[in-house]
Write a protein that holds these residues in place. Structure first.
Motif, PDB file in Angstrom:
ATOM      1  N   ILE A 163       0.864  -1.178   0.000  1.00 43.27           N
ATOM      2  CA  ILE A 163       0.000   0.000   0.000  1.00 43.27           C
ATOM      3  C   ILE A 163       0.901   1.228   0.000  1.00 43.27           C
ATOM      4  O   ILE A 163       1.729   1.401   0.900  1.00 43.27           O
ATOM      5  N   GLU A 164       0.763   2.064  -1.019  1.00 44.55           N
ATOM      6  CA  GLU A 164       1.533   3.299  -1.112  1.00 44.55           C
ATOM      7  C   GLU A 164       0.668   4.454  -0.618  1.00 44.55           C
ATOM      8  O   GLU A 164      -0.472   4.612  -1.056  1.00 44.55           O
ATOM      9  N   VAL A 165       1.218   5.263   0.290  1.00 44.22           N
ATOM     10  CA  VAL A 165       0.472   6.354   0.913  1.00 44.22           C
ATOM     11  C   VAL A 165       1.266   7.648   0.756  1.00 44.22           C
ATOM     12  O   VAL A 165       2.488   7.665   0.967  1.00 44.22           O
ATOM     13  N   ALA A 166       0.578   8.732   0.390  1.00 46.81           N
ATOM     14  CA  ALA A 166       1.218  10.046   0.284  1.00 46.81           C
ATOM     15  C   ALA A 166       0.292  11.101   0.871  1.00 46.81           C
ATOM     16  O   ALA A 166      -0.919  11.075   0.643  1.00 46.81           O
ATOM     17  N   TYR A 167       0.874  12.026   1.637  1.00 47.05           N
ATOM     18  CA  TYR A 167       0.121  13.125   2.235  1.00 47.05           C
ATOM     19  C   TYR A 167       0.722  14.453   1.778  1.00 47.05           C
ATOM     20  O   TYR A 167       1.946  14.623   1.746  1.00 47.05           O
ATOM     21  N   GLU A 168      -0.153  15.406   1.459  1.00 44.67           N
ATOM     22  CA  GLU A 168       0.278  16.760   1.114  1.00 44.67           C
ATOM     23  C   GLU A 168      -0.591  17.753   1.870  1.00 44.67           C
ATOM     24  O   GLU A 168      -1.823  17.682   1.803  1.00 44.67           O
ATOM     25  N   LEU A 169       0.036  18.678   2.590  1.00 48.61           N
ATOM     26  CA  LEU A 169      -0.678  19.625   3.434  1.00 48.61           C
ATOM     27  C   LEU A 169      -0.451  21.042   2.938  1.00 48.61           C
ATOM     28  O   LEU A 169       0.648  21.392   2.494  1.00 48.61           O
ATOM     29  N   GLN A 170      -1.497  21.866   3.045  1.00 45.87           N
ATOM     30  CA  GLN A 170      -1.415  23.277   2.700  1.00 45.87           C
ATOM     31  C   GLN A 170      -1.710  24.101   3.947  1.00 45.87           C
ATOM     32  O   GLN A 170      -2.769  23.957   4.548  1.00 45.87           O
ATOM     33  N   GLY A 171      -0.754  24.942   4.341  1.00 44.61           N
ATOM     34  CA  GLY A 171      -0.950  25.762   5.526  1.00 44.61           C
ATOM     35  C   GLY A 171       0.373  26.268   6.058  1.00 44.61           C
ATOM     36  O   GLY A 171       1.409  26.206   5.382  1.00 44.61           O
ATOM     37  N   ASN A 172       0.349  26.769   7.278  1.00 50.08           N
ATOM     38  CA  ASN A 172       1.545  27.303   7.923  1.00 50.08           C
ATOM     39  C   ASN A 172       2.069  26.275   8.916  1.00 50.08           C
ATOM     40  O   ASN A 172       1.618  26.214  10.061  1.00 50.08           O
ATOM     41  N   ILE A 173       3.013  25.454   8.466  1.00 51.50           N
ATOM     42  CA  ILE A 173       3.542  24.386   9.310  1.00 51.50           C
ATOM     43  C   ILE A 173       5.065  24.402   9.273  1.00 51.50           C
ATOM     44  O   ILE A 173       5.675  24.898   8.325  1.00 51.50           O
ATOM     45  N   GLN A 174       5.667  23.839  10.336  1.00 47.67           N
ATOM     46  CA  GLN A 174       7.122  23.714  10.391  1.00 47.67           C
ATOM     47  C   GLN A 174       7.590  22.429   9.719  1.00 47.67           C
ATOM     48  O   GLN A 174       8.551  22.426   8.955  1.00 47.67           O
ATOM     49  N   ASN A 175       6.912  21.323  10.046  1.00 45.64           N
ATOM     50  CA  ASN A 175       7.290  20.014   9.519  1.00 45.64           C
ATOM     51  C   ASN A 175       6.035  19.198   9.258  1.00 45.64           C
ATOM     52  O   ASN A 175       4.969  19.459   9.828  1.00 45.64           O
ATOM     53  N   VAL A 176       6.179  18.199   8.396  1.00 50.98           N
ATOM     54  CA  VAL A 176       5.072  17.306   8.087  1.00 50.98           C
ATOM     55  C   VAL A 176       5.405  15.926   8.636  1.00 50.98           C
ATOM     56  O   VAL A 176       6.581  15.576   8.821  1.00 50.98           O
ATOM     57  N   GLY A 177       4.367  15.150   8.914  1.00 49.63           N
ATOM     58  CA  GLY A 177       4.601  13.825   9.473  1.00 49.63           C
ATOM     59  C   GLY A 177       3.493  12.856   9.110  1.00 49.63           C
ATOM     60  O   GLY A 177       2.545  13.190   8.385  1.00 49.63           O
ATOM     61  N   ALA A 178       3.624  11.644   9.618  1.00 43.79           N
ATOM     62  CA  ALA A 178       2.622  10.601   9.405  1.00 43.79           C
ATOM     63  C   ALA A 178       2.585   9.722  10.641  1.00 43.79           C
ATOM     64  O   ALA A 178       3.628   9.218  11.075  1.00 43.79           O
ATOM     65  N   LEU A 179       1.401   9.553  11.228  1.00 40.44           N
ATOM     66  CA  LEU A 179       1.253   8.636  12.352  1.00 40.44           C
ATOM     67  C   LEU A 179       1.187   7.203  11.830  1.00 40.44           C
ATOM     68  O   LEU A 179       0.519   6.920  10.827  1.00 40.44           O
ATOM     69  N   ILE A 180       1.864   6.298  12.546  1.00 40.70           N
ATOM     70  CA  ILE A 180       1.918   4.891  12.164  1.00 40.70           C
ATOM     71  C   ILE A 180       1.473   4.047  13.355  1.00 40.70           C
ATOM     72  O   ILE A 180       2.188   3.959  14.359  1.00 40.70           O
ATOM     73  N   PRO A 181       0.289   3.413  13.312  1.00 37.23           N
ATOM     74  CA  PRO A 181      -0.145   2.536  14.399  1.00 37.23           C
ATOM     75  C   PRO A 181       0.425   1.132  14.213  1.00 37.23           C
ATOM     76  O   PRO A 181       0.357   0.560  13.123  1.00 37.23           O
ATOM     77  N   LEU A 182       0.980   0.572  15.272  1.00 35.33           N
ATOM     78  CA  LEU A 182       1.622  -0.737  15.198  1.00 35.33           C
ATOM     79  C   LEU A 182       1.019  -1.666  16.243  1.00 35.33           C
ATOM     80  O   LEU A 182       0.883  -1.291  17.409  1.00 35.33           O
ATOM     81  N   MET A 183       0.657  -2.863  15.839  1.00 34.76           N
ATOM     82  CA  MET A 183       0.108  -3.835  16.782  1.00 34.76           C
ATOM     83  C   MET A 183       1.180  -4.222  17.793  1.00 34.76           C
ATOM     84  O   MET A 183       2.284  -4.634  17.413  1.00 34.76           O
ATOM     85  N   ALA A 184       0.872  -4.082  19.104  1.00 36.37           N
ATOM     86  CA  ALA A 184       1.865  -4.347  20.139  1.00 36.37           C
ATOM     87  C   ALA A 184       1.508  -5.541  21.023  1.00 36.37           C
ATOM     88  O   ALA A 184       2.382  -6.324  21.396  1.00 36.37           O
ATOM     89  N   TYR A 185       0.208  -5.693  21.358  1.00 38.11           N
ATOM     90  CA  TYR A 185      -0.173  -6.730  22.328  1.00 38.11           C
ATOM     91  C   TYR A 185      -1.651  -7.035  22.167  1.00 38.11           C
ATOM     92  O   TYR A 185      -2.477  -6.118  22.114  1.00 38.11           O
TER      93      TYR A 185
END
Length: 265
Positions: free
Chosen positions: A166-188
């Motif tokens: 699965i290929e995922v891309a995010y593009e944001l428009q606004g006044n931001i310092q940095n961009v990121g992506a949250l990644i949920p990982l199965m732990a328990y």
């Protein structure tokens, strides 16, 4: 009576169910043996926006993961862990240094009605399906999200799915310092813990994540140059309906970030 010729069902050739309002707020995209589910409501405390489920026939059902972290303990169904909205969603750092994510949604003004549905206009946000396509072995679609979001006017999320990736891309428009992506990982899952690796590729200065759980593995590989993998303290142990999640955040400069979720082929 003539014999009925066998044919593929939609899930075997690429399919999607598309809607983006408060009464039917789910995008389901499938290719052969694999499915992803994106929630699009931004003002529903039960259905957190973003990719909330990834499943494949070759994988344990929970590894995707198969459920998100919620903003309300009453929705998690698991007694342990912290309460935090967590799914595969864009994140961004505003000019005051604070991090935000699309998982947080937009606070509504009306009382939540799980049975009656959510007014999609409550809170002011909108989601539009900009484009979508499905063909043999692939699904592809783009969503446009408009706020009010802190420091951001609009967010464009693009998803392309083929068997094993699965290929995922995010593009944001606004006044931001940095961009990121949250990644949920199965732990328990209440009985078995996963093993989560922060992988540093020697000589390439690239980072990735690998989850090993129930005899299988899943990888998250950043594809934007200069992306770092960060482990926020508030995402160390997040409750979901099926157990505990551990959250990572991909971070880079600019307003665009992309990554690959790699599954067994």
């Amino acid at each position: 009576m003539d014999r009925i010729s066998p044919t593929f069902i939609p899930a075997e050739i690429g399919s999607r169910v598309l809607a983006t309002d408060g009464w039917f707020q789910t995008v389901i995209a499938a290719v052969e043996g694999q499915q992803m589910l994106v929630q699009t409501s931004v003002n529903d405390p039960y259905n957190v926006p973003g990719i909330v489920r990834i499943q494949q026939s070759a994988l344990p059902s929970l590894i995707g993961p198969s459920s998100a972290g919620h903003a309300d303990r009453g929705f998690t169904g698991f007694a342990e862990g912290d309460i935090f909205p967590l799914s595969y969603t864009p994140a961004w750092q505003t000019e005051d240094g604070k991090w935000h994510s699309l998982s947080e949604g937009i606070p509504g003004t009306l009382e939540f009605d799980r049975d009656g549905g959510i007014d999609p206009q409550d809170g002011g946000g909108t989601v539009q399906m900009e484009q979508s396509s499905a063909s043999d072995g692939a699904t592809d679609f783009t969503l446009l999200w408009k706020g009010p979001f802190p420091g951001v006017r609009e967010i464009r999320t693009h998803y392309r799915q083929v068997p094993g990736k699965i290929e995922v891309a995010y593009e944001l428009q606004g006044n931001i310092q940095n961009v990121g992506a949250l990644i949920p990982l199965m732990a328990y899952d209440g009985r078995e813990r996963s093993v989560i690796h922060h992988v540093m590729s020697a000589g390439k200065e690239t980072e990735s994540i690998r989850v090993e759980y129930a005899g299988a593995s899943l990888e998250v590989i950043p594809t934007t140059e200069g992306t770092n993998v960060v482990w926020p303290e508030e995402l160390a142990s997040v409750a979901c309906r099926n157990g505990l999640l551990k959250g990572a955040r991909l971070e880079c400069e600019g307003n665009r970030i992309s990554f690959i979720i790699r599954l067994p082929e």
